[in-house]
Design a protein around this motif. Structure first.
Motif, PDB file in Angstrom:
ATOM      1  N   ASP A   1       0.860  -1.179   0.000  1.00  0.00           N
ATOM      2  CA  ASP A   1       0.000   0.000   0.000  1.00  0.00           C
ATOM      3  C   ASP A   1       0.898   1.231   0.000  1.00  0.00           C
ATOM      4  O   ASP A   1       1.488   1.585   1.017  1.00  0.00           O
ATOM      5  N   LEU A   2       1.028   1.860  -1.145  1.00  0.00           N
ATOM      6  CA  LEU A   2       1.944   2.990  -1.291  1.00  0.00           C
ATOM      7  C   LEU A   2       1.520   4.183  -0.455  1.00  0.00           C
ATOM      8  O   LEU A   2       2.354   4.991  -0.043  1.00  0.00           O
ATOM      9  N   ARG A   3       0.238   4.292  -0.180  1.00  0.00           N
ATOM     10  CA  ARG A   3      -0.256   5.419   0.611  1.00  0.00           C
ATOM     11  C   ARG A   3       0.302   5.379   2.028  1.00  0.00           C
ATOM     12  O   ARG A   3       0.498   6.412   2.665  1.00  0.00           O
ATOM     13  N   GLU A   4       0.564   4.180   2.519  1.00  0.00           N
ATOM     14  CA  GLU A   4       1.130   4.028   3.856  1.00  0.00           C
ATOM     15  C   GLU A   4       2.655   3.949   3.823  1.00  0.00           C
ATOM     16  O   GLU A   4       3.323   4.379   4.760  1.00  0.00           O
ATOM     17  N   ALA A   5       3.200   3.373   2.742  1.00  0.00           N
ATOM     18  CA  ALA A   5       4.635   3.075   2.702  1.00  0.00           C
ATOM     19  C   ALA A   5       5.502   4.286   2.355  1.00  0.00           C
ATOM     20  O   ALA A   5       6.582   4.470   2.925  1.00  0.00           O
ATOM     21  N   ILE A   6       5.027   5.110   1.408  1.00  0.00           N
ATOM     22  CA  ILE A   6       5.839   6.262   0.998  1.00  0.00           C
ATOM     23  C   ILE A   6       5.947   7.252   2.155  1.00  0.00           C
ATOM     24  O   ILE A   6       4.946   7.706   2.700  1.00  0.00           O
ATOM     25  N   GLY A   7       7.176   7.547   2.534  1.00  0.00           N
ATOM     26  CA  GLY A   7       7.416   8.424   3.672  1.00  0.00           C
ATOM     27  C   GLY A   7       7.500   7.679   4.985  1.00  0.00           C
ATOM     28  O   GLY A   7       7.799   8.264   6.028  1.00  0.00           O
ATOM     29  N   ASN A   8       7.249   6.386   4.940  1.00  0.00           N
ATOM     30  CA  ASN A   8       7.315   5.563   6.148  1.00  0.00           C
ATOM     31  C   ASN A   8       8.249   4.378   5.897  1.00  0.00           C
ATOM     32  O   ASN A   8       7.905   3.227   6.141  1.00  0.00           O
ATOM     33  N   GLY A   9       9.433   4.715   5.366  1.00  0.00           N
ATOM     34  CA  GLY A   9      10.411   3.682   5.042  1.00  0.00           C
ATOM     35  C   GLY A   9      10.658   3.537   3.553  1.00  0.00           C
ATOM     36  O   GLY A   9      11.701   3.052   3.130  1.00  0.00           O
ATOM     37  N   LEU A  10       9.698   3.959   2.739  1.00  0.00           N
ATOM     38  CA  LEU A  10       9.840   3.886   1.293  1.00  0.00           C
ATOM     39  C   LEU A  10       9.994   5.283   0.713  1.00  0.00           C
ATOM     40  O   LEU A  10       9.206   6.176   1.016  1.00  0.00           O
ATOM     41  N   THR A  11      11.017   5.468  -0.108  1.00  0.00           N
ATOM     42  CA  THR A  11      11.210   6.739  -0.798  1.00  0.00           C
ATOM     43  C   THR A  11      11.133   6.506  -2.305  1.00  0.00           C
ATOM     44  O   THR A  11      11.537   5.444  -2.801  1.00  0.00           O
ATOM     45  N   VAL A  12      10.626   7.494  -3.015  1.00  0.00           N
ATOM     46  CA  VAL A  12      10.474   7.418  -4.468  1.00  0.00           C
ATOM     47  C   VAL A  12      11.220   8.572  -5.101  1.00  0.00           C
ATOM     48  O   VAL A  12      11.036   9.726  -4.713  1.00  0.00           O
ATOM     49  N   GLN A  13      12.053   8.257  -6.080  1.00  0.00           N
ATOM     50  CA  GLN A  13      12.833   9.286  -6.768  1.00  0.00           C
ATOM     51  C   GLN A  13      12.604   9.157  -8.267  1.00  0.00           C
ATOM     52  O   GLN A  13      13.046   8.194  -8.896  1.00  0.00           O
ATOM     53  N   PRO A  14      11.901  10.117  -8.888  1.00  0.00           N
ATOM     54  CA  PRO A  14      11.665  10.052 -10.335  1.00  0.00           C
ATOM     55  C   PRO A  14      12.978  10.054 -11.120  1.00  0.00           C
ATOM     56  O   PRO A  14      13.957  10.681 -10.700  1.00  0.00           O
ATOM     57  N   ILE A  15      12.999   9.354 -12.247  1.00  0.00           N
ATOM     58  CA  ILE A  15      14.167   9.291 -13.110  1.00  0.00           C
ATOM     59  C   ILE A  15      13.838  10.034 -14.402  1.00  0.00           C
ATOM     60  O   ILE A  15      12.885   9.675 -15.101  1.00  0.00           O
ATOM     61  N   ALA A  16      14.597  11.046 -14.724  1.00  0.00           N
ATOM     62  CA  ALA A  16      14.379  11.799 -15.957  1.00  0.00           C
ATOM     63  C   ALA A  16      14.802  10.951 -17.148  1.00  0.00           C
ATOM     64  O   ALA A  16      15.880  10.365 -17.160  1.00  0.00           O
ATOM     65  N   ASN A  17      13.933  10.873 -18.166  1.00  0.00           N
ATOM     66  CA  ASN A  17      14.287  10.150 -19.375  1.00  0.00           C
ATOM     67  C   ASN A  17      13.656  10.824 -20.585  1.00  0.00           C
ATOM     68  O   ASN A  17      13.025  11.860 -20.456  1.00  0.00           O
ATOM     69  N   MET A  18      13.792  10.225 -21.751  1.00  0.00           N
ATOM     70  CA  MET A  18      13.399  10.895 -22.998  1.00  0.00           C
ATOM     71  C   MET A  18      12.006  10.528 -23.488  1.00  0.00           C
ATOM     72  O   MET A  18      11.550  11.046 -24.493  1.00  0.00           O
ATOM     73  N   VAL A  19      11.304   9.625 -22.798  1.00  0.00           N
ATOM     74  CA  VAL A  19      10.033   9.149 -23.344  1.00  0.00           C
ATOM     75  C   VAL A  19       8.854   9.415 -22.421  1.00  0.00           C
ATOM     76  O   VAL A  19       7.813   8.797 -22.547  1.00  0.00           O
ATOM     77  N   ASN A  20       8.975  10.333 -21.498  1.00  0.00           N
ATOM     78  CA  ASN A  20       7.902  10.682 -20.578  1.00  0.00           C
ATOM     79  C   ASN A  20       7.267   9.443 -19.969  1.00  0.00           C
ATOM     80  O   ASN A  20       6.054   9.279 -19.967  1.00  0.00           O
ATOM     81  N   HIS A  21       8.076   8.541 -19.459  1.00  0.00           N
ATOM     82  CA  HIS A  21       7.562   7.318 -18.846  1.00  0.00           C
ATOM     83  C   HIS A  21       7.898   7.283 -17.347  1.00  0.00           C
ATOM     84  O   HIS A  21       7.689   6.271 -16.687  1.00  0.00           O
TER      85      HIS A  21
END
Length: 211
Positions: free
Chosen positions: A190-210
């Motif tokens: 459940d990302l709503r509970e996990a992000i910021g509570n042990g899970l971090t997300v870092q977007p990766i810049a790329n060329m295809v908007n994915h």
């Protein structure tokens, strides 16, 4: 005789085409220019029932098969859209449908069918293991009635726009299994509970908007 040209399949194509007509090329160009996510399109596709095509009727879906799901995604692309923004809901959902407990399916699948929840992300690939999934280093260790998961994943598409994520982790060390494909487990996070509570997300810049 081509089995993909019957009336049922054509009706699906026409229905998806009618919805996609509300999202012209200008809409998709703007999304791409802004490196955004087509939130309005995904919501419309969900509300029309197309993203719940493979969810059985008893859980609120249409109970259709893989051929019908493929036609839906194909038509989105044919109409100038990007099915890469929505296909994750279908195949990740099937992981839950095939492997989840009855309790999990009855809780999550109706919410996925209605759009209350989104399951669009799968955490499998890792930055240090290449293409050999059996060598993943993410571990899950059971402590009491919980699992403690440690590791790093990469290229988890749509995670910023998903409520849930399918996660692959090793529950038995590779050195302790007879077959290297053994000892791995699938978790529903459940990302709503996990992000910021042990899970971090870092977007990766790329060329295809994915993202």
């Amino acid at each position: 005789m081509n089995p993909y040209l019957n009336d049922e399949y054509n009706a699906i194509r026409e229905g998806v085409r009618a919805l996609c007509a509300e999202f012209p090329a200008e809409y998709w160009r703007k999304i791409d220019e802004e490196k955004g996510f087509p939130e309005t399109f995904v919501t419309a596709l969900t509300e029309a029932g197309w993203l719940s095509a493979m969810i059985p009727e008893e859980y609120g879906g249409s109970g259709l098969g893989l051929a019908e799901a493929s036609i839906i995604l194909e038509e989105v692309n044919r109409c100038g859209g990007n099915s890469g923004t929505v296909h994750g809901q279908m195949y990740n959902m099937f992981t839950l449908l095939r492997n989840g407990s009855e309790e999990q399916k009855r809780y999550y699948l109706p919410k996925l069918a209605s759009g209350e929840l989104r399951l669009q992300s799968m955490g499998v690939t890792e930055p240090t293991t290449g293409t050999d999934t059996t060598k993943i280093k993410t571990t899950a260790v059971k402590q009491g009635d919980k699992y403690i998961i440690n590791g790093q994943k990469v290229w988890i598409s749509r995670i910023q726009h998903s409520d849930l994520m399918i996660l692959l982790a090793r529950t038995t060390p590779l050195a302790e299994v007879q077959r290297k494909a053994d000892g791995m487990s699938i978790f529903l996070v459940d990302l709503r509970e996990a992000i910021g509570n042990g899970l971090t997300v870092q977007p990766i810049a790329n060329m295809v908007n994915h993202e």
